[in-house]
Design an enzyme around this catalytic site. Structure first.
Site, PDB file in Angstrom:
ATOM      1  NE  ARG A   1      -9.320  -8.660  -3.388  1.00  0.00           N
ATOM      2  CZ  ARG A   1     -10.359  -8.053  -2.844  1.00  0.00           C
ATOM      3  NH1 ARG A   1     -11.530  -8.105  -3.438  1.00  0.00           N
ATOM      4  NH2 ARG A   1     -10.243  -7.352  -1.732  1.00  0.00           N
TER       5      ARG A   1
ATOM      6  CD  GLU B   1      -3.954   6.491   4.734  1.00  0.00           C
ATOM      7  OE1 GLU B   1      -5.021   6.103   5.231  1.00  0.00           O
ATOM      8  OE2 GLU B   1      -3.565   6.128   3.616  1.00  0.00           O
ATOM      9  CE  LYS B   2      -6.518  14.986  10.542  1.00  0.00           C
ATOM     10  NZ  LYS B   2      -6.041  15.505  11.841  1.00  0.00           N
TER      11      LYS B   2
ATOM     12  N   GLY C   1      -8.462  -6.744   4.836  1.00  0.00           N
ATOM     13  CA  GLY C   1      -9.438  -7.218   5.811  1.00  0.00           C
ATOM     14  C   GLY C   1      -9.389  -6.481   7.138  1.00  0.00           C
ATOM     15  N   GLY C   2      -8.887  -5.250   7.107  1.00  0.00           N
ATOM     16  CA  GLY C   2      -8.864  -4.419   8.318  1.00  0.00           C
ATOM     17  C   GLY C   2      -7.810  -4.842   9.340  1.00  0.00           C
TER      18      GLY C   2
ATOM     19  CD  GLU D   1      -6.857  -1.327  -0.043  1.00  0.00           C
ATOM     20  OE1 GLU D   1      -5.862  -2.038  -0.193  1.00  0.00           O
ATOM     21  OE2 GLU D   1      -7.793  -1.632   0.703  1.00  0.00           O
TER      22      GLU D   1
ATOM     23  CE  LYS E   1      -4.038  -1.920   2.322  1.00  0.00           C
ATOM     24  NZ  LYS E   1      -5.105  -1.573   3.258  1.00  0.00           N
TER      25      LYS E   1
ATOM     26  NE  ARG F   1     -19.729  -7.383   1.575  1.00  0.00           N
ATOM     27  CZ  ARG F   1     -18.415  -7.444   1.435  1.00  0.00           C
ATOM     28  NH1 ARG F   1     -17.708  -8.335   2.132  1.00  0.00           N
ATOM     29  NH2 ARG F   1     -17.782  -6.626   0.619  1.00  0.00           N
TER      30      ARG F   1
HETATM   31  P1  ADP Z   1      -8.219  -3.131   4.198  1.00  0.00           P
HETATM   32  O1  ADP Z   1      -7.493  -3.296   2.903  1.00  0.00           O
HETATM   33  O2  ADP Z   1      -7.554  -3.777   5.364  1.00  0.00           O
HETATM   34  O3  ADP Z   1      -9.688  -3.440   4.092  1.00  0.00           O
HETATM   35  P2  ADP Z   1      -8.539  -0.287   3.699  1.00  0.00           P
HETATM   36  O4  ADP Z   1      -7.357   0.564   3.482  1.00  0.00           O
HETATM   37  O5  ADP Z   1      -9.340  -0.705   2.509  1.00  0.00           O
HETATM   38  O6  ADP Z   1      -8.105  -1.574   4.551  1.00  0.00           O
HETATM   39  O7  ADP Z   1      -9.508   0.425   4.726  1.00  0.00           O
HETATM   40  C1  ADP Z   1     -10.680  -0.193   5.213  1.00  0.00           C
HETATM   41  C2  ADP Z   1     -11.537   0.800   5.943  1.00  0.00           C
HETATM   42  O8  ADP Z   1     -10.799   1.370   7.037  1.00  0.00           O
HETATM   43  C3  ADP Z   1     -11.994   1.987   5.138  1.00  0.00           C
HETATM   44  O9  ADP Z   1     -13.132   1.727   4.364  1.00  0.00           O
HETATM   45  C4  ADP Z   1     -12.270   3.009   6.245  1.00  0.00           C
HETATM   46  O10 ADP Z   1     -13.497   2.741   6.876  1.00  0.00           O
HETATM   47  C5  ADP Z   1     -11.153   2.724   7.232  1.00  0.00           C
HETATM   48  N1  ADP Z   1      -9.995   3.603   6.979  1.00  0.00           N
HETATM   49  C6  ADP Z   1      -8.859   3.337   6.308  1.00  0.00           C
HETATM   50  N2  ADP Z   1      -8.019   4.393   6.283  1.00  0.00           N
HETATM   51  C7  ADP Z   1      -8.643   5.396   6.969  1.00  0.00           C
HETATM   52  C8  ADP Z   1      -8.314   6.762   7.290  1.00  0.00           C
HETATM   53  N3  ADP Z   1      -7.158   7.321   6.929  1.00  0.00           N
HETATM   54  N4  ADP Z   1      -9.233   7.474   8.007  1.00  0.00           N
HETATM   55  C9  ADP Z   1     -10.405   6.927   8.384  1.00  0.00           C
HETATM   56  N5  ADP Z   1     -10.770   5.663   8.117  1.00  0.00           N
HETATM   57  C10 ADP Z   1      -9.909   4.893   7.411  1.00  0.00           C
END
Ligand code: ADP
Length: 441
Positions: A291, A200-201, A164-165, A287, A116, A337
């Site tokens: 896929r 990140e902010k 996946g968070g 990101e 990322k 879902r």
């Molecule tokens: P993953 O790939 O693990 O699913 P993501 O980067 O797609 O992670 O982020 C998943 C979710 O996390 C986002 O949809 C948002 O809800 C939260 N998120 C990610 N980055 C930020 C951020 N800088 N500020 C606020 N929420 C964020």
């Protein structure tokens, strides 16, 4: 054209791919673990091959077994589906080295986007706006403190290899930063064998808005509009809709132009998604998912484009069947879902039907939901002329959905769809907490 595909996945996405193959006149071979021997995808496919015991690490994540299954069953391509090995550059490389077509972008592109930090640098290079953050990965606590002070608290610590968070932690105060970095990094190391993290902010209530992109090897790149995936639980999506109530024509055009510029700069083939956070009418790159995504049917319903078929066409070296001018976003679509809250055997199954209603699932009466995999068991998608009609239809369809023997979240999804906050259309990624308060849970 590809003539025979090994489906390296399970559940509803395996069924979805088998269906696309049938319509395209392609032979499908489903790879299954011992736990999925009697699954719907196995029954529907032309052929099926056992690739190992139930544990995903020994079956759906077992690269040598999957590649041999594809070769021995005389397939000429492999579809990785979603999750499992769908964003694994090593798998894409092994498939290609065995002389087969990997249905997805080239291994190098997957590898670049899977990091990322690198993906964000690439976006910056293409003048795509990004969330303010550390310029690269976090080197040490001193650098992290300096970056965080510059960005301003709260900040979010994210895993470079994330998904996946996992490996994601919010930090509100400088005194907590060292501890949170350590926890996030350890979690990332455990989940992805890579403890690299970045800052990140943290935006407190942004919208999650993503654009579906399709690209072919002739250099054509189109986007199919956005999906709003702000309804989340622990950063995992629960409800997805298109169009987003937070996106007007002007913002869609800006995000679309950014998406096309970024994908055109990559060696990209097939389906991909660019994810943004939107706050105060401005979009920030998060990101790229290299896929197809779980929520792709939402876009299929508003565009009429079969995303899996386009993926297969692009992987075969053929041009996309559509151009940007052909894309017409019609009406509104929403997906709920349906997740199983526990494994078990389905003793009764009655899916909803009727006008504008689609169910993608592997369930039927007698189906087994094994304890080893993801909890997603069905996706209910409806289309309406506008959001009001779509939400009324979704409520109607959820009310018809009968699944017994395996507990699900169907009733909760109804509460979400009918909540004042969700119906109002003005919310951010923290919306679920507000909905739960509204319905008294
Ligand atoms: P993953 O790939 O693990 O699913 P993501 O980067 O797609 O992670 O982020 C998943 C979710 O996390 C986002 O949809 C948002 O809800 C939260 N998120 C990610 N980055 C930020 C951020 N800088 N500020 C606020 N929420 C964020």
């Amino acid at each position: 054209m590809i003539s025979s595909i090994l489906v390296a996945n399970r559940g509803e996405i395996a069924v979805r791919i088998v269906r696309a193959c049938r319509e395209l006149g392609i032979r499908s071979v489903v790879a299954f673990s011992d736990a999925d021997r009697h699954s719907l995808a196995v029954r529907m496919a032309d052929e099926a091959v056992c690739i190992g015991p139930p544990a995903a690490s020994e079956s759906y994540l077992n690269i040598p077994n999957l590649v041999s299954a594809a070769v021995l069953s005389h397939c000429d391509a492999v579809h990785p589906g979603v999750g499992f090995l769908s964003e694994n550059a090593g798998f894409a490389r092994e498939v290609t080295d065995a002389g087969l077509v990997f249905i997805g972008p080239p291994a190098e592109t997957i590898s670049l986007l899977g990091d990322k930090v690198q993906a964000k640098q690439t976006a910056i290079g293409q003048q795509v706006p990004v969330i303010p953050g550390s310029t690269g990965s976090v080197a040490d606590i001193e650098a992290a403190r300096r970056d965080a002070a510059e960005i301003g608290y709260p900040v979010i610590v994210k895993a470079a290899a994330g998904g996946g968070g996992k490996g994601m932690r919010i930090c509100h105060r400088e005194e907590d930063l060292a501890g949170i970095l350590q926890i996030a990094s350890a979690e990332a190391q455990k989940a992805f064998s890579d403890g690299t993290v970045y800052l990140e902010k943290y935006l407190t209530s942004p919208r999650h808005v993503e654009l579906q992109v399709l690209a072919d090897s002739q250099g054509n790149v189109v986007h199919l509009g956005e999906r709003d995936c702000s309804v989340q639980e622990n950063h995992q999506k629960l409800v997805e809709e298109s169009p987003s109530t937070a996106v007007d024509d002007d913002l869609r055009e800006k995000m679309g132009a950014d998406a096309i510029r970024l994908f055109s700069s990559l060696d990209y083939v097939g389906a991909g998604t660019i994810e943004f956070l939107v706050e105060d009418g401005r979009h920030y790159f998060m990101e790229v998912n290299a896929r197809v995504q779980v929520e792709h049917p939402v876009t299929e319903m508003v565009t009429g484009v079969d995303i899996i078929a386009e993926q297969i066409r692009a992987a075969s070296g053929e041009p996309l069947s559509i151009t940007q001018d052909d894309i017409d976003l019609r009406g509104y679509a929403v997906e709920c879902r349906v997740n199983a809250k526990a494994p078990g055997t389905v003793t009764h199954y009655y899916p909803p039907g009727g006008f504008g209603t689609r169910v993608d699932s592997f369930l039927h009466t007698g189906a087994i939901v094994p304890p080893f995999y993801d909890s997603l068991v069905a996706k209910l998608i409806v289309h309406g002329r506008d959001r009001d009609e779509g939400l009324a239809r979704m409520d109607r369809a959820l009310s018809e959905f009968e699944i017994a023997g395996v507990p699900t979240n169907i009733e909760r999804q109804r509460d979400i769809i009918n909540s004042r906050v969700f119906q109002g259309g003005v919310f951010g990624t923290d919306v679920l907490a507000h909905i739960m308060k509204e319905i008294g849970q």
